[in-house]
Design a protein around this motif. Sequence first.
Motif, PDB file in Angstrom:
ATOM      1  N   UNK A   1      72.807  47.843   4.411  1.00 55.27           N
ATOM      2  CA  UNK A   1      73.059  47.122   2.692  1.00 55.27           C
ATOM      3  C   UNK A   1      74.554  45.932   2.856  1.00 55.27           C
ATOM      4  N   UNK A   2      75.444  46.460   2.722  1.00 59.00           N
ATOM      5  CA  UNK A   2      76.649  46.106   2.859  1.00 59.00           C
ATOM      6  C   UNK A   2      76.214  44.687   4.026  1.00 59.00           C
ATOM      7  N   UNK A   3      75.589  44.553   4.927  1.00 56.68           N
ATOM      8  CA  UNK A   3      75.591  42.844   5.685  1.00 56.68           C
ATOM      9  C   UNK A   3      74.838  42.749   5.186  1.00 56.68           C
ATOM     10  N   UNK A   4      73.799  43.094   4.264  1.00 52.28           N
ATOM     11  CA  UNK A   4      72.266  42.331   3.612  1.00 52.28           C
ATOM     12  C   UNK A   4      73.150  40.844   2.041  1.00 52.28           C
ATOM     13  N   UNK A   5      73.810  42.717   1.722  1.00 53.52           N
ATOM     14  CA  UNK A   5      74.600  42.206   0.018  1.00 53.52           C
ATOM     15  C   UNK A   5      76.086  40.871   0.616  1.00 53.52           C
ATOM     16  N   UNK A   6      76.251  40.923   1.686  1.00 53.75           N
ATOM     17  CA  UNK A   6      77.278  40.553   2.436  1.00 53.75           C
ATOM     18  C   UNK A   6      76.602  38.958   2.820  1.00 53.75           C
TER      19      UNK A   6
END
Length: 137
Positions: free
Chosen positions: A27-32
């Motif tokens: 989720x972090x990498x998708x958002x960033x």
Amino acid sequence: MDFSEPPRRQPAENLLPMINVVFLLLIFFLISAELVPPEPFTVAPPAADSEAERAGEWLLHLNAEGDLGYRDALGPEALTALAAARDEACAVTDCETVPPVLTLRADAAVPATRLAALLPQIRSAGFAQIELITARP
């Protein structure tokens, strides 16, 4: 007769915390992540009282030297790629009832003569309406 306790099996490792960490990282990498294609070159838009920037499908870049850029195409090929993309989109949708609007992101240092010479070329590519991106002073 053997009355001793049978050997106990080791309980299985709990993988739930590790799965949670993996999903949180995902989720972090998708958002960033950057979801829009990068601009072909940097452009400093001219100053104006209002800003009408739209990162739409039809975004043409014009740098200070007068070079064009559309997605990955640079120079004269940018107008060709733009016209081809418009024709491809108009084959799927009706461009007569809702004509596509081209957003032009021109550098503030571009001479007005270069911009005026570009307008007929954009019109021949099939765009009747052009929006110029500006920045607030």
